[in-house]
Design an enzyme around this catalytic site. Structure first.
Site, PDB file in Angstrom:
ATOM      1  N   SER A   1       0.833  -1.201   0.000  1.00  8.15           N
ATOM      2  CA  SER A   1       0.000   0.000   0.000  1.00  8.15           C
ATOM      3  C   SER A   1       0.867   1.251   0.000  1.00  8.15           C
ATOM      4  CB  SER A   1      -0.865  -0.020   1.262  1.00  8.15           C
ATOM      5  OG  SER A   1      -1.378   1.255   1.525  1.00  8.15           O
TER       6      SER A   1
ATOM      7  N   TYR B   1      -2.459  -0.561  10.606  1.00 11.68           N
ATOM      8  CA  TYR B   1      -2.627  -1.091   9.250  1.00 11.68           C
ATOM      9  C   TYR B   1      -1.386  -0.781   8.415  1.00 11.68           C
ATOM     10  CZ  TYR B   1      -3.787  -1.064   4.321  1.00 11.68           C
ATOM     11  OH  TYR B   1      -3.726  -1.256   2.963  1.00 11.68           O
TER      12      TYR B   1
ATOM     13  N   LYS C   1       1.704  -3.358   6.885  1.00  7.30           N
ATOM     14  CA  LYS C   1       2.149  -3.481   5.484  1.00  7.30           C
ATOM     15  C   LYS C   1       3.661  -3.234   5.409  1.00  7.30           C
ATOM     16  CE  LYS C   1      -1.645  -4.428   3.266  1.00  7.30           C
ATOM     17  NZ  LYS C   1      -1.833  -5.662   2.487  1.00  7.30           N
TER      18      LYS C   1
HETATM   19  N1  UFG Z   1     -12.528  11.823   2.771  1.00 13.28           N
HETATM   20  C1  UFG Z   1     -13.577  12.676   3.017  1.00 13.28           C
HETATM   21  N2  UFG Z   1     -14.737  12.145   3.475  1.00 13.28           N
HETATM   22  C2  UFG Z   1     -14.913  10.807   3.690  1.00 13.28           C
HETATM   23  C3  UFG Z   1     -13.836   9.941   3.421  1.00 13.28           C
HETATM   24  C4  UFG Z   1     -12.657  10.484   2.980  1.00 13.28           C
HETATM   25  O1  UFG Z   1     -13.462  13.892   2.844  1.00 13.28           O
HETATM   26  O2  UFG Z   1     -15.999  10.387   4.108  1.00 13.28           O
HETATM   27  C5  UFG Z   1     -11.274  12.366   2.230  1.00 13.28           C
HETATM   28  C6  UFG Z   1     -10.052  12.108   3.114  1.00 13.28           C
HETATM   29  O3  UFG Z   1      -9.911  13.113   4.073  1.00 13.28           O
HETATM   30  C7  UFG Z   1      -8.925  12.095   2.050  1.00 13.28           C
HETATM   31  C8  UFG Z   1      -9.619  11.499   0.804  1.00 13.28           C
HETATM   32  O4  UFG Z   1     -11.013  11.725   1.005  1.00 13.28           O
HETATM   33  O5  UFG Z   1      -8.523  13.396   1.746  1.00 13.28           O
HETATM   34  C9  UFG Z   1      -9.386  10.019   0.624  1.00 13.28           C
HETATM   35  O6  UFG Z   1      -9.726   9.330   1.822  1.00 13.28           O
HETATM   36  P1  UFG Z   1      -9.985   7.751   1.874  1.00 13.28           P
HETATM   37  O7  UFG Z   1     -10.454   7.413   3.242  1.00 13.28           O
HETATM   38  O8  UFG Z   1     -10.860   7.343   0.732  1.00 13.28           O
HETATM   39  O9  UFG Z   1      -8.566   7.131   1.583  1.00 13.28           O
HETATM   40  P2  UFG Z   1      -7.163   7.361   2.332  1.00 13.28           P
HETATM   41  O10 UFG Z   1      -6.286   8.102   1.374  1.00 13.28           O
HETATM   42  O11 UFG Z   1      -7.308   7.912   3.681  1.00 13.28           O
HETATM   43  O12 UFG Z   1      -6.683   5.863   2.586  1.00 13.28           O
HETATM   44  C10 UFG Z   1      -6.578   4.968   1.538  1.00 13.28           C
HETATM   45  C11 UFG Z   1      -6.955   3.574   2.001  1.00 13.28           C
HETATM   46  C12 UFG Z   1      -5.912   3.033   2.899  1.00 13.28           C
HETATM   47  C13 UFG Z   1      -4.531   3.190   2.335  1.00 13.28           C
HETATM   48  C14 UFG Z   1      -4.273   4.607   1.931  1.00 13.28           C
HETATM   49  C15 UFG Z   1      -2.937   4.758   1.286  1.00 13.28           C
HETATM   50  O13 UFG Z   1      -8.206   3.575   2.640  1.00 13.28           O
HETATM   51  O14 UFG Z   1      -6.165   1.658   3.048  1.00 13.28           O
HETATM   52  O15 UFG Z   1      -5.278   5.022   1.043  1.00 13.28           O
HETATM   53  O16 UFG Z   1      -2.865   3.931   0.190  1.00 13.28           O
HETATM   54  F1  UFG Z   1      -3.618   2.846   3.229  1.00 13.28           F
END
Ligand code: UFG
Length: 355
Positions: free
Chosen positions: A136, A162, A166
């Site tokens: 990841s 998590y 990884k």
């Molecule tokens: N976000 C929102 N509202 C939500 C969910 C997310 O505004 O309800 C925003 C977050 O703040 C971020 C973006 O959308 O700016 C992406 O968030 P995600 O939760 O979709 O994804 P992340 O980048 O936090 O995490 C993902 C995976 C992890 C992984 C990571 C790095 O969920 O498993 O990418 O690869 F580790």
């Protein structure tokens, strides 16, 4: 019966979101596929087989062998390996919710780290040393500058169990490779996959409250939740919201197939390789919302909230190495990602459940 160039490929976690898309690509490349999954996230269909696997077969017109196995159970793994002559393992089975990992660290280390140790142990017992591992972007931590390139240091400032699981697993695999040069391991660092299979048959329908951006955005567009929470609009990004690299899940699955081809092309002597699987550009939360609104012709109501703890403003990949060495790049447009995502949810309002 598979052709002479086909391989017997074990896909762990093959009932899941990335795993099921991966199984489609591997079957379509002419290989035999065995899936193991503990079904912790899967909806069971006919014959006790996960519905997603039935759909993999429906899309490809091919059969897969399936066993309900937990990778933590080494004897169950040994049993599977004794039944088949496996050539390559594509290891996707893992727990993957960042927030949940803070609450259940032991489970995450057990499944993600020890589960992978078990797989490598059993592979070694069978003298079969071809592994593609799902890592990841989270291993790059919070301190590196973007774009993330494979040569950057990893393991620094990773906040969640998590992410650490990884990173520790990558470290263990690298150590195994340096001790025994006959291993072929390709470590793939996934960015944020979105979208669904264009058939509308495969996609992601998380059990419980969705955590990821697009899973929540779809629920807001469908009216199942009152609004999407946008976590922060005060980041140092063009519109203030978080920026991520969101490859189409089918592109990602084709990246895994390209890694498999790499092991074959190098005559089973590619050693240890690491590749980013991302598009190489980032989109903000507001850009993603706008793209989904266009694809769905629905409003995505949203409310700006404060930053989510542990988030960083921007990260996206440098996918140049995957292009150079695997001949792979993410090609599907943002429009296509949102169209396919919406298609899956409109065709499957209850995910893989019948009603
Ligand atoms: N976000 C929102 N509202 C939500 C969910 C997310 O505004 O309800 C925003 C977050 O703040 C971020 C973006 O959308 O700016 C992406 O968030 P995600 O939760 O979709 O994804 P992340 O980048 O936090 O995490 C993902 C995976 C992890 C992984 C990571 C790095 O969920 O498993 O990418 O690869 F580790």
């Amino acid at each position: 019966m598979a052709s002479k160039d086909s391989r017997c490929v074990l896909v762990t976690g093959g009932a899941g979101y990335i795993g099921s898309h991966c199984a489609v690509e591997i079957l379509q490349a002419g290989h035999d596929v065995i899936i193991i999954d503990n079904c912790c996230n899967a909806v069971t269909g006919t014959g006790g087989i996960p519905e997603s696997i039935h759909r993999v077969c429906q899309i490809t017109g091919k059969q897969v062998k399936y066993h309900q196995v937990d990778i933590v159970d080494i004897e169950a793994l040994r049993d599977v390996f004794s039944k088949y002559s496996i050539d390559v393992v594509i290891h996707l089975a893992a727990l993957k919710a960042v927030g949940e990992s803070v609450k259940r660290p032991l489970d995450y280390y057990k499944v993600n780290f020890i589960g992978t140790c078990n797989i490598v142990q059993v592979m070694k017992e069978h003298n079969m040393k071809n592994l593609i591992f799902s890592s990841s972007a989270t291993v790059y931590g919070h301190s590196n500058a973007v774009p993330f390139v494979e040569t950057l240091p990893t393991g620094i400032d990773i906040t969640s169990p998590y992410g650490k699981s990884k990173y520790f697993t990558e470290t263990m695999l690298k150590d195994v490779c340096s001790q025994d040069k006959s291993w072929n391991m390709i470590l793939l660092r996934y960015f944020n996959p979105v979208g669904a299979h264009p058939s509308g048959l495969l996609g992601e329908y998380p059990s419980g409250t969705p955590k990821n951006l697009m899973a929540n955005a779809v629920q807001a567009a469908l009216g199942n939740i009152p609004h999407l929470k946008v976590f922060g609009n005060d980041y140092d990004t063009p519109d203030g919201t978080g920026v991520r690299d969101y490859p189409h899940v089918v592109d990602l699955a084709q990246g895994i197939a390209a890694a498999l081809a790499k092991i074959e092309d190098n005559n089973n002597s590619c050693g240890l390789r690491i590749y980013n699987l991302g598009e190489g550009r980032g989109y903000s939360v507001l850009e993603m919302i706008a793209a989904l609104e266009k694809a769905s012709a629905k409003k995505v109501p949203y409310v700006i909230e404060k930053r989510r703890p542990g988030d960083i403003g921007t990260f996206y990949s440098d996918p140049t190495l995957a292009w150079k060495e695997l001949g792979w790049k993410a090609t599907r447009s943002l429009e296509e990602r949102c169209k396919d995502l919406w298609h899956f949810h409109t065709m499957n309002p209850h995910g893989y459940l019948k009603n």
